[in-house]
Design a protein around this motif. Structure first.
Motif, short mmCIF file in Angstrom:
data_model
loop_
_atom_site.label_atom_id
_atom_site.label_comp_id
_atom_site.label_asym_id
_atom_site.label_seq_id
_atom_site.Cartn_x
_atom_site.Cartn_y
_atom_site.Cartn_z
N ALA A 65 -6.68 -0.37 16.18
CA ALA A 65 -6.41 0.99 16.64
C ALA A 65 -4.97 1.11 16.47
CB ALA A 65 -6.98 1.42 17.91
N GLU A 82 -3.97 1.95 12.61
CA GLU A 82 -4.14 3.24 12.03
C GLU A 82 -5.43 3.67 12.73
OE1 GLU A 82 -4.77 1.99 7.84
OE2 GLU A 82 -6.96 2.27 7.99
N PRO A 83 -5.63 5.15 12.77
CA PRO A 83 -6.89 5.63 13.49
C PRO A 83 -8.32 5.09 12.44
CG PRO A 83 -5.31 7.45 12.95
CD PRO A 83 -4.87 6.21 12.25
N ILE A 105 -7.13 3.73 24.20
CA ILE A 105 -7.53 4.34 22.90
C ILE A 105 -8.45 5.61 23.21
CG2 ILE A 105 -7.42 2.31 21.45
CD1 ILE A 105 -10.44 2.21 21.37
N THR A 158 -10.32 11.48 19.02
CA THR A 158 -9.26 12.86 18.73
C THR A 158 -10.39 13.68 18.06
OG1 THR A 158 -8.51 11.62 16.81
CG2 THR A 158 -7.04 11.63 18.76
N THR A 204 -11.77 10.28 15.07
CA THR A 204 -11.28 8.83 14.67
C THR A 204 -10.79 8.50 16.38
OG1 THR A 204 -8.97 9.98 14.27
CG2 THR A 204 -10.40 9.47 12.43
N ARG A 248 -7.74 6.44 18.31
CA ARG A 248 -6.16 6.14 17.97
C ARG A 248 -5.60 5.82 19.38
NH1 ARG A 248 -3.69 10.25 14.30
NH2 ARG A 248 -5.90 11.29 13.24
#
Lengths: 846, 243
Positions: free
Chosen positions: A426, A429-430, A477, A480, A484, A486
């Motif tokens: 995470a 990157e997503p 995390i 979204t 994904t 993030r």
């Protein structure tokens, strides 16, 4: 070439391009067949496992495909010109289990690269690399990066990962057999899965010593598909070179009954050092190294340059020893596992191993240190520290000749490591849960991971995975809108980077030497000698003396995270350190020792005094046959003892002791305690257990029934401190407890929220929490060695022999001497121990 | 034994054995639960509750189990039921950070509310929680003087003018070793003139009484550590303690 493997074609020398072909012939060398075979497979897009003994040119073989590929590409780009300035990623990653090995490889590659003027930039990156250089490496990566598993985890969790690894062609894993085991291997396997996502065509090259199950390593190198048959990398095997000449130290001195110091053998060991150019002396623990070093200098009348090397010493001191070693300036180095593995320094012509080698593959590895030319035999002397170790050494010796190796299995990937990896991904990157799950299960250790377990670990990473959902607003995390996951904020990523890795060290303090003896801790300055475990320091009071870095030090006190010491004179240190072996006896060696015990014909190989000991045991008691478990009962002082000899290693014996005492308690045998060694286990109590068995009040079959691994185990585990220690490691690896905060280095004690406490809270509120599951699995495999105990219980079923004795048996003496050994003791205490010891021996042998 | 397991297996009142001491002329009772009771003024003193530690860590990315507040309050309720004080002094660091009180889950908020009902309640300001705990009644003060005693969070340095001080902050713990086995417990530390309270919260760690942080705070020849046992207080003179 005398080491050709059958399946490797001949006359392939012509396949090396210039300048490589010229470089080889310029030295009167020919590329070895395995080097060409590996190259050929790599060039046709295949991944390979190369199995070879030390000194076979394994390293160069591993790098040849990369060096050639980079050189040819570079020439194509701009014929005759130097390295192009266009930005590009890393071409080849080399992963080594040890920092020192990576640095060593850089040194070894530098010569051929310079000689051939190859357009290849090679750099190392380890925990010791300055941060400015690490930053620069991200902007302008070298062609070949030599690094460790922890650095791989860091790099793939960075935002630059795609740029760094998009062009990756090769990943070379050195000493693969030692990289893949344990959690470190699990994390690395997940890292490899991620590297493969960045560069799907990458090829892997595994370099390994001989192992029992090469298929496991071949599968580890390849992407797997969950339910399908394992996908295996190619395998190239080079048969062993000259057989090592290994002997067990022959001595006129008396071999002790118990203990780990091998002090009795010092004069003989010193003589061996004098007779050789350079000797490497290996021991199992740091304190054994300190002791051996000191004992050698005590009798070093010729002032031979003898140095000390172990992981607790300050890095600069270690570098000094390594440099002196490479320059052939030393006659002997006393070392622990920090000098293990195939590091190539200087011309060592003798390896001395003090203490039992514990695992046959460890022995093979260490012997490999001596004499790195494959066609000459290595020389090694084993120095057993006590009589059981004599038998173990003999077994190891036989094993080495047979070429048997026991590398621990890769094992199923653990949840705590997975949690760490998920957070790292995470940070990079997503990701979508589906894609990451698929990626993770291509890693061999995680191929059978279920989606529900993955989701629970993901939930743990996000909000702690608690039933009480109060932390949603603090999630690390989040999903979204686009589905994904993030990181919630950049600070999470920063913290992640500080806490990466799976090696949890015991809390340590720096040792600082002051000139002012007796002034306590309120002094300034003085050099740092190294690091020492906090638990060891806690045993001491100011004024106590102990051994470190080869000298006697006086403990002054603790100041912040430093242990302040002064010179402690030349007397003997007051605080003896725990000197037991760190590794339990391996299953394979245990088997060998048991069969040796059962077969008097094999005793010819043993020294007289050990043979005599076994003879008296046969006369006074009995020797168990292969596959039997011998139990002896006897009274001693005002206690009754039950002694058993499973030879399953200290950990399994400890677990057995815990469970057996619970059962004896219930059977009203009134057990008082137990002691476990690598070879045997003894329970003592207030009632004669032998008599109880004879009268039928106690059933041996029931006592040792496999069902002890059911309820009794559960009940004991619930209150076991061992589980707490295991939990602490899992919690740290999983990121529940952080080892470091930004700008705040803390020692173990200062971590204000203790792992013990979290464990207790979790156990009472959420017994099925994912981290508790991970803890139980870990403990069963590791500290408690339950699998081994289970195997033993099923093996001895119906084959338990009871022998009731009036007094202690010879075989029992070493175990009896372990009873009541406390770590802290003064001089007088030692005298009492010695008195008691002499009485017991006289009684048994008389 | 740690504070969390103490909270899970609470000992019945009649099994408890306390230590009666004297702080600068005022009688006080050290209870093994980690609370001090002053019978003359019917005052219960607790220090360093560190409520909402789990949440404080969670806000920083470390998702510790969210059960610590419930356990600490459970222990506090036991102490309140045992002594039924007219007045409670919480000696600072009542919350692990300044967001703790404001973000307290409703259930805990209600529980604290009912504890406070019908008695005086003083929140001494601590370094973790310098302000009045948001949303809670009671008085918030830097220091409190009564009964010949002075209550503040951080002990003043030195021993001059500190007779009668009752403080917290340092989380004193003490260690004894017998026959090669060491035992470490939180403790009340007192030389008869001043007293430093053990931390009450279940998530708190301890600082050894021999640590430099305690340097100069006590007359060492008179200093005694009252260690918290499961059912009783163990009083051990300072010179018998191990660093």
């Amino acid at each position: 070439m005398n080491n050709d493997s059958a399946d490797i074609g001949e006359n392939a020398g012509s396949s090396l391009p210039e300048p490589f072909s010229g470089w080889f012939s310029g030295r009167g060398w020919e590329p070895r067949p395995h080097q060409l075979a590996l190259l050929q497979k790599a060039q046709s897009g295949l991944s390979s496992l190369l199995i070879a003994p030390t000194g076979a040119g394994k390293t160069l073989a591993g790098f040849l495909p990369s060096l050639i590929d980079i050189t040819l590409k570079e020439e194509k780009r701009r014929p005759g010109a130097a390295r192009s300035s266009a930005r590009r990623g890393i071409h080849t990653l080399y992963v080594s289990p040890l920092k020192a090995l990576a640095i060593d490889i850089e040194r070894n590659l530098a010569n051929p690269v310079a000689d051939m003027a190859l357009p290849v930039r090679i750099e190392t990156r380890t925990g010791d690399t300055p941060s400015s250089k690490r930053q620069r490496q991200k902007r302008d990566p070298p062609d070949i990066l030599l690094t460790t598993p922890e650095q791989i985890a860091l790099l793939i969790a960075s935002r630059e990962a795609g740029l760094l690894f998009g062009d990756l062609k090769f990943v070379i894993f050195d000493e693969l057999h030692s990289l893949v085991t344990s959690k470190r291997g699990h994390l690395l396997s997940l890292g490899l899965a991620r590297l493969r996502r960045h560069s799907p065509g990458l090829r892997t090259i595994g370099l390994s010593a001989t192992v029992a199950e090469p298929e496991a390593l071949q599968a580890w190198l390849m992407p797997q598909v969950a339910q399908d048959a394992p996908v295996l990398a190619e395998r190239i095997v080079i048969a062993g070179g000259a057989k090592p000449e290994i002997t067990i130290l022959r001595t006129d001195e008396r071999v002790p009954w118990s203990g780990h110091s091998a002090r009795y053998a010092m004069a003989d060991v010193y003589q061996a050092i004098r007779e050789h150019q350079t000797t490497l002396l290996f021991v199992n623990t740091r304190s054994q190294a300190e002791l051996l070093f000191r004992e050698l200098w005590r009798i070093n009348e010729d002032d031979l340059p003898i140095a000390l090397h172990h992981g607790s010493l300050d890095a600069s001191q270690r570098r000094k020893v390594e440099a002196a070693m490479a320059g052939n300036k030393l006659r002997a180095v006393v070392a622990t596992s920090t000098l293990d593995l195939g590091i190539d320094w200087g011309d060592v012509d003798l390896v001395v191993h003090v203490g039992a080698p514990k695992g046959a593959s460890r022995l093979a590895q260490r012997i490999g240190r001596s004499n790195h030319r494959m066609d000459e035999p290595s020389r090694a002397i084993l120095v057993p520290a006590n009589r059981f170790e004599v038998m173990e050494c003999q077994a190891a010796l036989d094993a080495n000749y047979l070429g048997a190796q026991d590398t621990p299995p890769v094992g199923d990937g653990t949840y705590d490591v997975l949690a760490q990896h998920i957070l790292g991904m995470a940070c990079a990157e997503p990701f979508t849960a589906d894609a990451l799950f698929t990626e993770v299960t291509t890693a061999e250790p995680y191929r059978s991971l279920g989606r529900d377990q993955f989701d629970r670990v993901l939930d743990f990473v996000a909000t702690g995975g608690y039933a009480l959902k109060t932390y949603d607003r603090y999630a690390r995390i989040r999903v979204t809108k686009d589905g994904t996951w993030r990181v919630s904020n950049p600070r999470i990523a920063q913290q992640y980077r500080l806490n990466i890795g799976t090696i949890i060290e015991a809390p340590e303090l720096k040792i600082r030497l002051t000139k002012h003896s007796g002034r306590g801790v309120n002094v300034r300055g003085g050099p740092v000698l190294g690091k020492i475990e906090e638990s060891f320091v806690e045993m001491m009071s100011p004024g106590d003396t102990f051994l470190f870095a080869g000298r006697v030090l006086r403990f002054e006190g603790i100041r912040e995270n430093e242990c302040i010491v002064s010179k402690g004179g030349t007397g003997s240190p007051k605080i003896p350190a725990y000197a037991g072996g760190k590794f339990p006896l391996s299953t394979y060696l245990a088997d060998q020792v048991r069969s040796m015990l059962a077969d008097p014909g094999s005793w010819q190989a043993l020294p007289d005094q050990v043979r005599e000991w076994l003879e008296i045991q046969r006369r006074k008691s009995v020797l168990p046959k292969q596959g039997e478990l011998l139990i002896e009962t006897f009274p001693n002082a005002d206690r009754f003892y039950m002694m058993m000899y499973p030879f399953e290693g200290r950990l399994a014996h400890q677990t057995l002791g815990m469970l057996l005492t619970r059962r004896l308690e219930r059977a009203r045998a009134r057990p008082l305690g137990f002691v476990a060694t690598d070879y045997a286990m003894s329970v003592w109590g207030l009632r004669d257990m032998g008599l109880m068995i004879e009268r039928g009040e106690l059933s041996l079959a029931e006592l040792f029934d496999e069902d002890m691994l059911g309820d009794d185990l559960e009940a004991w585990l619930a209150e076991s401190w061992m589980l707490k220690r295991t939990f602490r490691n899992c919690a740290m690896i999983a990121g529940l407890i952080e080892r470091r905060y930004p700008g705040q280095e803390k020692t173990g004690r200062q971590i204000t929220v203790s792992a013990d406490l979290i464990y207790d809270v979790l156990r009472s509120h959420e017994p099925d929490h994912i981290l508790l599951q991970a803890t139980r699995t870990d403990a069963a495999a590791g500290l408690l060695d339950i699998r081994r105990l289970a195997d033993m219980l099923s093996r001895i079923k119906g084959r338990i022999i009871l022998n009731r004795l009036d007094q202690i048996s010879p075989l029992a003496v070493p175990v009896m001497l372990e009873i009541g050994k406390e770590p802290v003791s003064g001089e007088a205490h030692d005298d009492i121990l010695a008195e008691a010891a002499d009485e017991i021996i006289a009684e048994a042998m008389g | 034994m740690n504070r969390a397991s103490a909270a899970q297996a609470v000992i019945a009142d009649d099994m408890i054995s306390t230590a009666e001491i004297d702080i600068n002329g005022t009688a006080a009772i050290c209870d093994p639960i980690g609370a001090l009771y002053l019978p003359d003024s019917r005052t219960l003193v607790v220090s360093d509750l560190h409520l909402e530690t789990g949440a404080a860590y969670a806000r920083r990315g470390m998702l510790l189990p969210p059960y610590d507040t419930g356990l600490t309050l459970k222990l506090l309720q036991v102490a309140l039921d045992r002594y039924r004080p007219a007045c409670v002094v919480s000696l600072g660091d009542s919350f692990h950070d300044r967001h703790g009180a404001g973000a307290l889950p409703g259930e805990s908020l209600a529980q604290i509310g009912s504890m406070m009902r019908g008695r005086d309640w003083y929140w001494i300001a601590g370094n973790h929680d310098p302000d009045h705990p948001a949303g809670l009644a009671g008085d918030c003060v830097n220091a409190l003087l009564f009964d010949g005693l002075c209550f503040r969070h951080e002990p003043l340095g030195g021993t001059a003018d500190t007779a009668g001080e009752v403080a917290g902050h340092l989380h004193p713990a003490a260690r004894v070793v017998r026959r090669g086995k060491g035992v470490r417990r939180p403790c009340f530390a007192s030389d008869g003139l001043r007293l430093i309270m053990p931390a009450f919260g279940v998530t708190t760690g301890g600082l050894n009484l021999r640590n430099a942080a305690f340097q100069g705070l006590f007359h060492k020849s008179q200093l005694t550590a009252h260690l918290l046992g499961r059912e009783r207080i163990y009083s051990v003179p300072f010179d018998r303690l191990i660093a």
